[in-house]
Design a protein around this motif. Structure first.
Motif, PDB file in Angstrom:
ATOM      1  N   HIS A 110      -2.761 -11.232  -5.130  1.00 58.81           N
ATOM      2  CA  HIS A 110      -2.424 -10.878  -3.509  1.00 58.81           C
ATOM      3  C   HIS A 110      -2.383  -9.334  -3.745  1.00 58.81           C
ATOM      4  CE1 HIS A 110       1.398 -10.445  -5.885  1.00 58.81           C
ATOM      5  NE2 HIS A 110       1.574  -9.680  -4.902  1.00 58.81           N
ATOM      6  N   ALA A 111      -2.439  -8.570  -4.783  1.00 58.69           N
ATOM      7  CA  ALA A 111      -1.975  -7.119  -4.839  1.00 58.69           C
ATOM      8  C   ALA A 111      -2.809  -6.130  -4.259  1.00 58.69           C
ATOM      9  CB  ALA A 111      -1.718  -6.765  -6.397  1.00 58.69           C
ATOM     10  N   TYR A 112      -2.691  -5.241  -3.699  1.00 64.06           N
ATOM     11  CA  TYR A 112      -3.190  -4.023  -3.081  1.00 64.06           C
ATOM     12  C   TYR A 112      -3.891  -3.311  -4.258  1.00 64.06           C
ATOM     13  CZ  TYR A 112      -1.768  -4.579   1.702  1.00 64.06           C
ATOM     14  OH  TYR A 112      -1.513  -5.211   2.909  1.00 64.06           O
ATOM     15  N   ALA A 113      -5.140  -2.906  -4.276  1.00 67.19           N
ATOM     16  CA  ALA A 113      -5.862  -1.796  -4.918  1.00 67.19           C
ATOM     17  C   ALA A 113      -6.208  -0.512  -4.184  1.00 67.19           C
ATOM     18  CB  ALA A 113      -6.903  -2.365  -5.926  1.00 67.19           C
ATOM     19  N   VAL A 114      -5.695   0.676  -4.561  1.00 68.49           N
ATOM     20  CA  VAL A 114      -6.373   1.805  -3.807  1.00 68.49           C
ATOM     21  C   VAL A 114      -7.626   2.015  -4.167  1.00 68.49           C
ATOM     22  CG1 VAL A 114      -5.884   4.345  -3.591  1.00 68.49           C
ATOM     23  CG2 VAL A 114      -3.887   2.697  -3.837  1.00 68.49           C
ATOM     24  N   ARG A 118       2.353   6.050  -6.976  1.00 70.81           N
ATOM     25  CA  ARG A 118       1.844   6.713  -5.897  1.00 70.81           C
ATOM     26  C   ARG A 118       2.684   6.400  -4.549  1.00 70.81           C
ATOM     27  NH1 ARG A 118      -3.057   6.427  -1.857  1.00 70.81           N
ATOM     28  NH2 ARG A 118      -3.145   8.387  -0.980  1.00 70.81           N
ATOM     29  N   THR A 119       3.257   6.956  -3.817  1.00 70.74           N
ATOM     30  CA  THR A 119       3.898   6.414  -2.432  1.00 70.74           C
ATOM     31  C   THR A 119       2.910   6.950  -1.525  1.00 70.74           C
ATOM     32  OG1 THR A 119       5.195   8.467  -2.300  1.00 70.74           O
ATOM     33  CG2 THR A 119       6.080   6.568  -3.507  1.00 70.74           C
ATOM     34  N   ASP A 120       3.182   6.013  -0.329  1.00 62.36           N
ATOM     35  CA  ASP A 120       2.233   6.369   0.801  1.00 62.36           C
ATOM     36  C   ASP A 120       2.861   5.805   1.759  1.00 62.36           C
ATOM     37  OD1 ASP A 120       0.089   7.216   2.470  1.00 62.36           O
ATOM     38  OD2 ASP A 120      -1.470   5.939   1.636  1.00 62.36           O
ATOM     39  N   ALA A 121       2.238   6.151   3.049  1.00 63.30           N
ATOM     40  CA  ALA A 121       2.914   5.411   4.317  1.00 63.30           C
ATOM     41  C   ALA A 121       2.160   4.077   4.500  1.00 63.30           C
ATOM     42  CB  ALA A 121       2.301   6.083   5.591  1.00 63.30           C
ATOM     43  N   ALA A 122       3.067   2.974   4.845  1.00 60.11           N
ATOM     44  CA  ALA A 122       2.465   1.564   4.930  1.00 60.11           C
ATOM     45  C   ALA A 122       1.733   1.542   5.990  1.00 60.11           C
ATOM     46  CB  ALA A 122       3.853   0.559   4.844  1.00 60.11           C
ATOM     47  N   GLY A 123       0.925   0.373   6.038  1.00 63.15           N
ATOM     48  CA  GLY A 123       0.371   0.089   7.349  1.00 63.15           C
ATOM     49  C   GLY A 123      -1.513  -0.090   6.990  1.00 63.15           C
ATOM     50  N   SER A 143       0.931  -1.210   0.000  1.00 61.52           N
ATOM     51  CA  SER A 143      -0.047   0.035  -0.080  1.00 61.52           C
ATOM     52  C   SER A 143       1.021   1.259   0.028  1.00 61.52           C
ATOM     53  CB  SER A 143      -0.905  -0.057   1.050  1.00 61.52           C
ATOM     54  OG  SER A 143      -0.277   0.110   2.426  1.00 61.52           O
ATOM     55  N   ALA A 144       1.981   1.021   0.200  1.00 61.48           N
ATOM     56  CA  ALA A 144       3.085   2.320   0.331  1.00 61.48           C
ATOM     57  C   ALA A 144       3.579   2.515  -1.157  1.00 61.48           C
ATOM     58  CB  ALA A 144       4.249   2.126   1.253  1.00 61.48           C
ATOM     59  N   PHE A 145       3.274   1.608  -2.058  1.00 64.80           N
ATOM     60  CA  PHE A 145       3.976   1.902  -3.354  1.00 64.80           C
ATOM     61  C   PHE A 145       3.067   1.186  -4.467  1.00 64.80           C
ATOM     62  CE2 PHE A 145       6.519   1.696  -6.975  1.00 64.80           C
ATOM     63  CZ  PHE A 145       7.822   2.648  -7.029  1.00 64.80           C
ATOM     64  N   THR A 146       2.205   2.120  -5.152  1.00 61.75           N
ATOM     65  CA  THR A 146       1.090   1.537  -5.964  1.00 61.75           C
ATOM     66  C   THR A 146       1.446   2.231  -7.437  1.00 61.75           C
ATOM     67  OG1 THR A 146      -0.465   2.990  -5.198  1.00 61.75           O
ATOM     68  CG2 THR A 146      -0.545   0.817  -4.419  1.00 61.75           C
ATOM     69  N   ASP A 183      -9.894   6.325   1.145  1.00 60.33           N
ATOM     70  CA  ASP A 183      -8.536   6.366   1.409  1.00 60.33           C
ATOM     71  C   ASP A 183      -8.350   4.768   2.045  1.00 60.33           C
ATOM     72  OD1 ASP A 183      -6.124   6.809   2.100  1.00 60.33           O
ATOM     73  OD2 ASP A 183      -6.632   7.451   4.356  1.00 60.33           O
ATOM     74  N   LYS A 184      -9.105   3.653   1.361  1.00 61.16           N
ATOM     75  CA  LYS A 184      -8.866   2.447   1.719  1.00 61.16           C
ATOM     76  C   LYS A 184      -8.070   1.397   0.583  1.00 61.16           C
ATOM     77  CE  LYS A 184     -13.374   2.631   4.213  1.00 61.16           C
ATOM     78  NZ  LYS A 184     -14.779   2.022   4.055  1.00 61.16           N
ATOM     79  N   THR A 185      -7.707   0.371   0.921  1.00 57.88           N
ATOM     80  CA  THR A 185      -7.400  -0.535  -0.015  1.00 57.88           C
ATOM     81  C   THR A 185      -7.984  -1.988   0.211  1.00 57.88           C
ATOM     82  OG1 THR A 185      -5.641  -1.585   1.689  1.00 57.88           O
ATOM     83  CG2 THR A 185      -4.978   0.325   0.038  1.00 57.88           C
ATOM     84  N   ASN A 186      -8.105  -2.797  -0.988  1.00 56.83           N
ATOM     85  CA  ASN A 186      -8.582  -4.138  -1.122  1.00 56.83           C
ATOM     86  C   ASN A 186      -7.584  -5.128  -1.848  1.00 56.83           C
ATOM     87  OD1 ASN A 186     -11.789  -2.653  -0.953  1.00 56.83           O
ATOM     88  ND2 ASN A 186     -11.059  -4.874   0.053  1.00 56.83           N
TER      89      ASN A 186
END
Length: 324
Positions: free
Chosen positions: A212-216, A305-310, A183-186, A220-223
């Motif tokens: 397994h990948a995150y989608a923004v 897009r970069t973001d804070a992980a977690g 989620s910190a790098f999409t 402000d959520k991910t799945n």
């Protein structure tokens, strides 16, 4: 997303039809007209006695509206409201709506105290602005900050389950979804808007990556891509960072040969994404143009897009975490 109603008093079939086609959440009518709306489409219909209406002409009017909110009544302020009284009432509790007669008034109401009123009631005077109001308040999710990353490696990664996200929307060149291992790098994965001599364009589709990948996502959520299904709402992003919401029509999960694309920003952030190894799968260059993954090579630039992980169940959390 903001709730949007229209006020159809007196009843006007043409205005109500426009409202329904625009995608409003409900229609407010005189009680005698509720069945007229229900015969047009499946939508929430509210007789006027569902709300307490107030015109804020004096301080005492504000107090009466506050008393109604305290009694858990849904309150609608007639057009002519001013920002300060609305701010005061928003502090009293939930259930506050305002009438608007233009696009500018709708945007103003949606941003008061940075959260806006609970719902907006569009009057017939704003009929010409209705579709832009709905597009801005229900579809737009603002603008995300995208940055340039240089590809550091493109490597075959064997077979894997990849996810095609077929939406109810026709996407345009430059649009896609933000997907990544973390989620910190999409990375911005382009929709299948481009034609070639072998395959027709599928502008409703984003071949988004591995299960397994995150989608923004909106809000402000991910799945995980594997979690998406018919009826899910996904975030669509263009090369400028402008966002909108699209509804998923279906998800296709199939085993395909995969590539691992690695990239790094000038600030040192690194990330990876697994994408199907096929010419029709594209990422996005800084100028907004699509580039096929089979043509990518180290040194090429793509939008990320970069973001804070977690994240925990897709929700942002404060936690020390490392994902790769």
């Amino acid at each position: 997303m903001k709730k949007i109603f229209v006020s159809a008093i007196p009843f006007d079939k043409h205005f109500v039809t426009l409202a329904l086609e625009s995608g409003v959440d409900g229609v407010i009518v005189d009680a005698k007209d509720t069945d007229k709306v229900k015969h047009l489409a499946k939508v929430d219909v509210f007789p006027t006695d569902s709300f307490s209406f107030f015109s804020l002409k004096a301080k005492d009017d504000e107090k009466k509206a506050a008393d109604a909110l305290a009694k858990k009544r849904s309150v609608i302020l007639r057009e002519g409201w001013e920002v300060i009284p609305v701010e005061n009432l928003l502090a009293q509790g939930e259930g506050l709506g305002v009438e608007v007669d233009s696009y500018d008034r709708a945007i103003l109401a949606a941003g008061i105290l940075e959260r806006g009123v609970d719902f907006i009631v569009v009057t017939p005077k704003a009929a010409a602005d209705l579709k832009p109001i709905v597009a801005e308040l229900k579809l737009s999710q603002g603008i995300l900050d995208l940055e340039t990353a240089k590809v550091t490696a493109v490597e075959p990664a064997g077979l894997g389950h990849r996810v095609c996200v077929d939406t109810l929307s026709l996407l345009k060149s430059g649009q896609g979804m933000l997907v990544g291992n973390s989620s910190a790098f999409t990375a911005l994965v382009h929709a299948e808007t481009e034609k070639n001599e072998y395959v027709a364009a599928r502008p409703f589709r984003v071949n988004a990556g591995a299960v397994h990948a995150y989608a923004v996502m909106p809000g402000d959520k991910t799945n995980y891509l594997e979690e998406l299904s018919s009826g899910s709402q996904v975030l669509i992003v263009d090369a400028s960072g402008k966002t909108s919401v699209a509804t998923v029509g279906r998800v296709k999960v199939e085993v395909r040969p995969m590539l691992l694309v690695s990239a790094k920003t000038t600030s040192g952030a690194e990330g990876r994404i697994f994408l199907q190894n096929a010419e029709t799968i594209r990422m996005v260059r800084p100028d907004g143009s699509p580039v096929s993954v089979v043509d990518l090579k180290p040194g090429d630039e793509i939008l990320v897009r970069t973001d804070a992980a977690g994240r925990h169940f897709g929700m942002r959390i404060q936690e020390e975490i490392k994902e790769g």
